[in-house]
Design an enzyme around this catalytic site. Structure first.
Site, mmCIF file in Angstrom:
data_model
loop_
_atom_site.group_PDB
_atom_site.id
_atom_site.type_symbol
_atom_site.label_atom_id
_atom_site.label_comp_id
_atom_site.label_asym_id
_atom_site.label_seq_id
_atom_site.Cartn_x
_atom_site.Cartn_y
_atom_site.Cartn_z
ATOM 1 N N SER A 308 13.425 -3.408 5.695
ATOM 2 C CA SER A 308 13.177 -4.194 6.901
ATOM 3 C C SER A 308 14.252 -3.967 7.964
ATOM 4 C CB SER A 308 13.061 -5.670 6.511
ATOM 5 O OG SER A 308 12.592 -6.455 7.568
ATOM 6 N N ASP A 319 17.571 8.316 14.708
ATOM 7 C CA ASP A 319 16.812 8.854 15.839
ATOM 8 C C ASP A 319 17.700 9.185 17.034
ATOM 9 O OD1 ASP A 319 14.531 8.726 14.377
ATOM 10 O OD2 ASP A 319 13.621 7.043 15.439
ATOM 11 N N LYS A 333 9.566 -1.030 4.391
ATOM 12 C CA LYS A 333 8.900 -2.214 4.945
ATOM 13 C C LYS A 333 8.960 -2.135 6.463
ATOM 14 C CE LYS A 333 8.716 -7.264 4.879
ATOM 15 N NZ LYS A 333 8.783 -7.506 6.334
#
Length: 400
Positions: A308, A319, A333
């Site tokens: 999460s 990224d 998740k």
């Protein structure tokens, strides 16, 4: 408008929940059964499935004739509502009765009366594992250990029961006790302990300076107190002139979305941190500003229990190419839940959106793939040795 198949799925789920709860009741006539079903179906003008009503009537007759346990019509209705949501087949969508709602809505100020342990739940088998026991906590004093499997709370089995509900049972008034049964070790030894609840201030961040000026921050969960604890740790390490940083998110089950966004705002350049897409297609974007950015070598440790909010952190770092992810594949998740107040003291938690790292890739059911993959291998001769952490430090040293 809900179709008949959905109603049938809800009823099937209701049966499962009733078997788990073990306390059912009778006393609802045809009109009462229809009322419950129609209430569950909302404002739909479609008549309630007659077959579903007849099946409930049959169950009621069997209970009247053969069931020897205690019966309460309120329990039966609650079981039906639970089953209706369970029929979705989503492990994250849960109906909460009044007692469960009260426990769940307990203030998230970072202070509570409990035992001081962080837990996670396997979404496939429902097993609850103790991830971390806080130092000097009631859990530690009672003998609970990291990696214990929580089996019973006050004599009732909890495997498969929603983690939020289980946590609510463990929390309670200060000074009261709770009995916990855990399964421990390769020989699956069952250990039962009693812990005395007291006020716990969640210490979610720990930090220290490693050799060579490598800072180390461990985040155990993203609670309301975590942002300031993280900021303080980062400032302290900066004051010690750290050369690089390892952020340890291993076995961090996640937490508050706003908290992880605020923490990433301390680390990233201006831009998207995470985006959420709802069922309607509406997108919400959370961003960082240009005020702060961590520019030193960075490594983030993850494992299969990192989930999460932890994956939001790692995905954004990856990224932006702001650091290297070290460890093993994360939990996966990538969906968001929202609590809805049902206006009668009960509530329902539903999955309402999927979230995406800045690149827009989907991680739900997949997780974050580390840049440097390394399995944890315990060292029996030196239990303190952590080969994953050593690898992360090595990664930092190569960047210097």
């Amino acid at each position: 408008m809900y179709n008949k198949g959905f109603i049938r799925g809800a009823l099937l789920g209701a049966l499962t929940v009733l078997l788990i709860v073990g306390t059912v009741s009778c006393g609802m006539n045809d009109s009462g059964i229809r009322s419950v079903l129609q209430h569950a179906a909302g404002e739909s003008e479609e008549p309630v499935d007659d077959a579903a009503v007849k099946k409930l009537e049959l169950l009621e007759q069997l209970i009247d004739s053969y069931y020897t346990g205690d019966k309460d019509s309120a329990d039966l209705r609650e079981g039906l509502y639970k089953g209706y949501v369970e029929g979705l087949g989503d492990p994250y969508s849960v109906y909460y009765d009044e007692e469960e709602t009260k426990a769940m809505m307990e203030s998230s100020s970072g202070e509570y009366s409990g035992i001081g342990a962080v837990m996670t739940q396997d979404r496939d088998n429902g097993i609850i594992t103790i991830l971390q026991v806080y130092p000097d906590s009631p859990a530690e004093e009672a003998g609970i250990q990291d990696n214990d499997i929580l089996y019973k709370v006050d004599g009732e089995e909890v495997t498969g029961i929603d983690l939020t509900t289980v946590v609510g049972r463990i929390k309670g008034d200060e000074g009261t006790t709770v009995e916990l049964a855990v399964i421990r070790g390769d020989d699956a030894k069952e250990v039962t302990v009693t812990a005395t609840r007291r006020k716990i201030e969640a210490i979610t961040v720990a930090h220290e300076m490693k050799e060579g000026g490598i800072g180390y921050i461990r985040i155990t969960e993203f609670d309301s107190v975590t942002t300031e604890q993280y900021r303080s740790a980062l400032e302290d390490l900066e004051n010690q002139e750290m050369n690089g940083l390892v952020v340890d998110l291993r076995s961090n089950p996640g937490g508050n979305l706003d908290v992880v966004v605020d923490i990433l705002d301390l680390m990233l350049p201006e831009g998207t941190v995470v985006s959420m897409e709802e069922k309607s297609g509406e997108e919400t974007v959370y961003s960082s500003d240009e005020e702060h950015q961590f520019r030193k070598p960075l490594a983030v440790l993850m494992n299969g229990n990192s989930a999460s909010a932890s994956e939001i952190y790692a995905g954004a770092i990856q990224d932006y190419d702001a650091g290297e992810i070290v460890g093993t594949q994360s939990y996966g998740k990538g969906v968001v839940q929202q609590i809805f107040d049902l206006k009668d003291g009960t509530s329902v938690k539903l999955t309402i959106a999927e979230y995406f790292p800045p690149s827009g890739r989907s991680i739900d059911g997949k997780g974050i793939t580390p840049d440097v993959e390394v399995e944890y291998v315990p060292d029996e001769e030196n239990p303190e040795y952590d080969n994953q952490l050593e690898k992360a430090i090595e990664v930092i040293e190569k960047m210097l």
